[in-house]
Scaffold this motif. Sequence first.
Motif, PDB file in Angstrom:
ATOM      1  N   THR A 289       0.841  -1.205   0.000  1.00 28.81           N
ATOM      2  CA  THR A 289       0.000   0.000   0.000  1.00 28.81           C
ATOM      3  C   THR A 289       0.867   1.243   0.000  1.00 28.81           C
ATOM      4  OG1 THR A 289      -1.606  -1.216   1.285  1.00 28.81           O
ATOM      5  CG2 THR A 289      -1.918   1.163   1.175  1.00 28.81           C
ATOM      6  N   LEU A 290       1.907   1.236   0.834  1.00 30.37           N
ATOM      7  CA  LEU A 290       2.790   2.401   0.878  1.00 30.37           C
ATOM      8  C   LEU A 290       3.400   2.675  -0.493  1.00 30.37           C
ATOM      9  CD1 LEU A 290       4.439   4.614   2.367  1.00 30.37           C
ATOM     10  CD2 LEU A 290       6.273   2.922   2.458  1.00 30.37           C
ATOM     11  N   ALA A 291       3.868   1.600  -1.135  1.00 28.70           N
ATOM     12  CA  ALA A 291       4.504   1.778  -2.446  1.00 28.70           C
ATOM     13  C   ALA A 291       3.508   2.384  -3.432  1.00 28.70           C
ATOM     14  CB  ALA A 291       5.023   0.436  -2.953  1.00 28.70           C
ATOM     15  N   GLU A 292       2.263   1.888  -3.389  1.00 27.44           N
ATOM     16  CA  GLU A 292       1.237   2.410  -4.311  1.00 27.44           C
ATOM     17  C   GLU A 292       0.897   3.865  -4.030  1.00 27.44           C
ATOM     18  OE1 GLU A 292      -1.070  -1.842  -5.083  1.00 27.44           O
ATOM     19  OE2 GLU A 292      -2.043  -0.263  -3.894  1.00 27.44           O
ATOM     20  N   GLN A 318      14.778   6.782  -1.088  1.00 28.78           N
ATOM     21  CA  GLN A 318      15.479   7.451   0.019  1.00 28.78           C
ATOM     22  C   GLN A 318      14.567   8.513   0.661  1.00 28.78           C
ATOM     23  OE1 GLN A 318      19.187   9.267  -1.172  1.00 28.78           O
ATOM     24  NE2 GLN A 318      19.379  10.296   0.792  1.00 28.78           N
ATOM     25  N   GLU A 319      13.890   9.288  -0.170  1.00 26.95           N
ATOM     26  CA  GLU A 319      12.981  10.312   0.365  1.00 26.95           C
ATOM     27  C   GLU A 319      11.772   9.670   1.048  1.00 26.95           C
ATOM     28  OE1 GLU A 319      13.622  13.391   0.866  1.00 26.95           O
ATOM     29  OE2 GLU A 319      15.550  13.139  -0.157  1.00 26.95           O
ATOM     30  N   GLN A 320      11.356   8.518   0.522  1.00 27.41           N
ATOM     31  CA  GLN A 320      10.254   7.784   1.137  1.00 27.41           C
ATOM     32  C   GLN A 320      10.638   7.323   2.547  1.00 27.41           C
ATOM     33  OE1 GLN A 320       8.160   5.018  -1.626  1.00 27.41           O
ATOM     34  NE2 GLN A 320       8.646   3.519  -0.062  1.00 27.41           N
ATOM     35  N   ARG A 321      11.878   6.782   2.663  1.00 30.06           N
ATOM     36  CA  ARG A 321      12.358   6.334   3.975  1.00 30.06           C
ATOM     37  C   ARG A 321      12.437   7.501   4.951  1.00 30.06           C
ATOM     38  NH1 ARG A 321      15.732   2.981   0.955  1.00 30.06           N
ATOM     39  NH2 ARG A 321      17.426   4.511   0.989  1.00 30.06           N
TER      40      ARG A 321
END
Length: 364
Positions: A289-292, A318-321
Amino acid sequence: MLIAAHMSGLIDASEATRGLDYRCPACQQPVVLRHGSQIPPYFAHHPQAPCHLAGEGETRQHLLGKRQLATFFSDWGPVTLERILPAIQQRADGWLDLPQPVALEFQCSPISREAVAQRTAGYQRIACYPFWLLGSRYAQQKLNWRLIERFACWLTGWDLCLLFWEVDQNRLRVAHHLRQTATGAYINETAWVTTLSELVAGPTPCTTVVRNPGQKQYRSYLNQVLRRATPTLRPIQEALYLTGHQVTGFPDCLMTTTLTAPIFGQGLILWRIVLTTWIEEQADMTFLTLAELSQRALLLVNGRTTAVRFDGRSAFRQEQRKLLTLLTQAGILRPTTQGWHVCGHLEWARDYTDWLENDEKSGC
Ligand SMILES: [Zn+2]
């Protein structure tokens, strides 16, 4: 075209005389020698019989530039002009027969992303490294995503860069260290290079001063854009509206001055804002879900992670983390085995005015 077939060999237009039998080395059709007072000699197909290896229409800039580039790159070895590559059905403006061959593409006319991708993939199929060198049409443009997505490449020392060949100055302009500010501006550093060894050596270190707008300034800017009903922000505002938020009231902690790879479209901060509102709507969030959601938020802010010649996916992750760490530290997310449990939400102001009032109170 600078090179034609004549008798059993090849002839350079600068050494040819009019009226003889010249043929295109690719399609074998007759070509004619042309020149004028402003334009150096070149060979042209008959308009009724265009070539299957179509190149760009010859202009003074393109004809001169090809020869200048051949000289510029000759420190690495002899440069063949207009090398025909039957295996991939392409004609390179310049060609260096090195252990890893190098192709030179001097691009002066408009070209689609698909055509750049196709030509680049052709060179990669024959293990050749293509340099795309851009003419004045491109040099006049303000740095933008369309340029970056088609032509930007990594070069050692220069980071992500664009190469512009300046015919009138006979030199290369390198727009290097291409990046994006968190509010969405594309930035770069500039160097002029007159020899190949300078290009190989990389830039002399310099410190660019990046002017990042402050938080108040950025919110005020968003507020103005909204009030003017500029279409760029509308889809973002509509998405936020469904979650009960105003873009100008975003939580303070989402503000950042990080410079990123130039993949965030309208900017990292807007991506953070959209993704955070969507995360806050979940109860439990799986990795999938996070990836989507991340990807959808990126599309909404007009960001893209893939370009013809570079891949921004690791910069994106990297920005997601970093955002996940921030939300975890703020107590919004708690890691679980399948992903995260969403425990709360950040403080949003109603709108810009509301935020200003809060800011003034906390400032006392
Ligand atoms: Zn031809």
